[in-house]
Design an enzyme around this catalytic site. Sequence first.
Site, short mmCIF file in Angstrom:
data_model
loop_
_atom_site.label_atom_id
_atom_site.label_comp_id
_atom_site.label_asym_id
_atom_site.label_seq_id
_atom_site.Cartn_x
_atom_site.Cartn_y
_atom_site.Cartn_z
CD GLU A 56 -10.31 25.27 0.93
OE1 GLU A 56 -10.42 26.42 0.48
OE2 GLU A 56 -11.21 24.43 0.83
CE1 TYR A 139 -13.21 29.80 1.98
CE2 TYR A 139 -10.92 29.50 1.32
CZ TYR A 139 -12.24 29.09 1.30
OH TYR A 139 -12.59 27.95 0.61
CG ASP A 157 -16.10 30.08 -1.68
OD1 ASP A 157 -17.32 30.20 -1.39
OD2 ASP A 157 -15.70 29.32 -2.57
#
Length: 311
Positions: A56, A139, A157
Site C-alpha cells: 500500500e 486510506y 483510492d
Amino acid sequence: MTAPTKPPHSSPSDPLSGSPGGEHLHTPVIDWFDEHARDLPWRRPEAGPWGVMVSEFMLQQTPVSRVLPVYEQWLARWPRPADLAKDAPGEAVRAWGRLGYPRRALRLHGAAVAITERHGGDVPTDHSQLLALPGIGEYTAAAVASFAYGQRHAVLDTNVRRVFARAVTGVQYPPNATTAAERKLARTLLPQEERTAARWAAASMELGALVCTARNESCHHCPIAAQCAWRLAGKPEHDGPPRRGQTYAGTDRQVRGKLLAVLREAHAPVPQAALDRVWHEPVQRARALDGLVADGLVEPLSGGLYRLPLT
C-alpha cells in the site's frame, strides 16, 4: 492490495446483502473480480499484513509494474517490521530505488519502528491503531484493515473514486481531492457483511485499475456497464476544475531524484562536488538539495559531505 477470502454471494433477500443502493453492484463486480483479478504477490496469503502494508505504501502514485521488483526485494530483505526497524532509515531510502516520492520510504520505516515498539512487531488489526502509526492516513489504515484482515471499511483510492463517480454519480471524473460526499457515498455502497465488504473494496479497486480507467475505458468489458449512470447519460465530458497533470522533466522532483540516485549508489559520504555534477542549474540544484535535507532524506555532514540518514 490483497484479495480477501471469497465470501458467499448475497441474494436480495439476504440480510447480509448490503446497504440500500449498493447491492445491485456488489455481485457483478465481485464475480468479475473472481474471474479477472491479477495474481499479485501482496494478494497471496503468504504476504501477510506486513506485505499488504508495504504494497500500500509503494502503490501510492506508482504503477504495479514498477512496484513489483522493489516489493519482492524489500520483503526478501525485511520480511517483518522488526527487520526493517533494525536498519537505518537511509537504508529504506536506498532500497526504495526509483519508485518516486521517497518520503514514503521514511514513513514506512517509521511505521515499522512504531509497530515493533508498540505492537510487538505485528501489524495491528485495529483501524484506530493503524491510523495512529506514523505515516499512515485514512486510506492506508482502511486498506490494511480491509485487505489484510477482511474488515469492513470504505477504501477510497483514485480507481475506486473514478468507478463510483461514473457508475453512481454519472460524471467522468471525481473531484481532484476526496470530498465528504464521496466518503458518504462509499459508506452507503459498502456491504454490511465484513467478508463481502472486504471483497467489494478489492474488486471495485481492480475494476478501476483494469476496466474503468482514466482514459480509454473498456465499457464493453465492464460488469456494471448496463447500470453505469455516466454511460447511460451518454458519457458527458468532464466539466469541473481542470484535472491535475503529472509533470516531471525539468522539475525539482527530477533534480531531487538525480541527487538521491548518487547518494543511494554511494556507501560513504558524498562530497558536494559529486552532487553538483548531476544538474546544470545551481539555484534549482541547491533548492532541491535543501528540500531533501528538510524532508529528512539527506543528512548533511561537516566538510561539505552528504549521506542518507542514519537516524
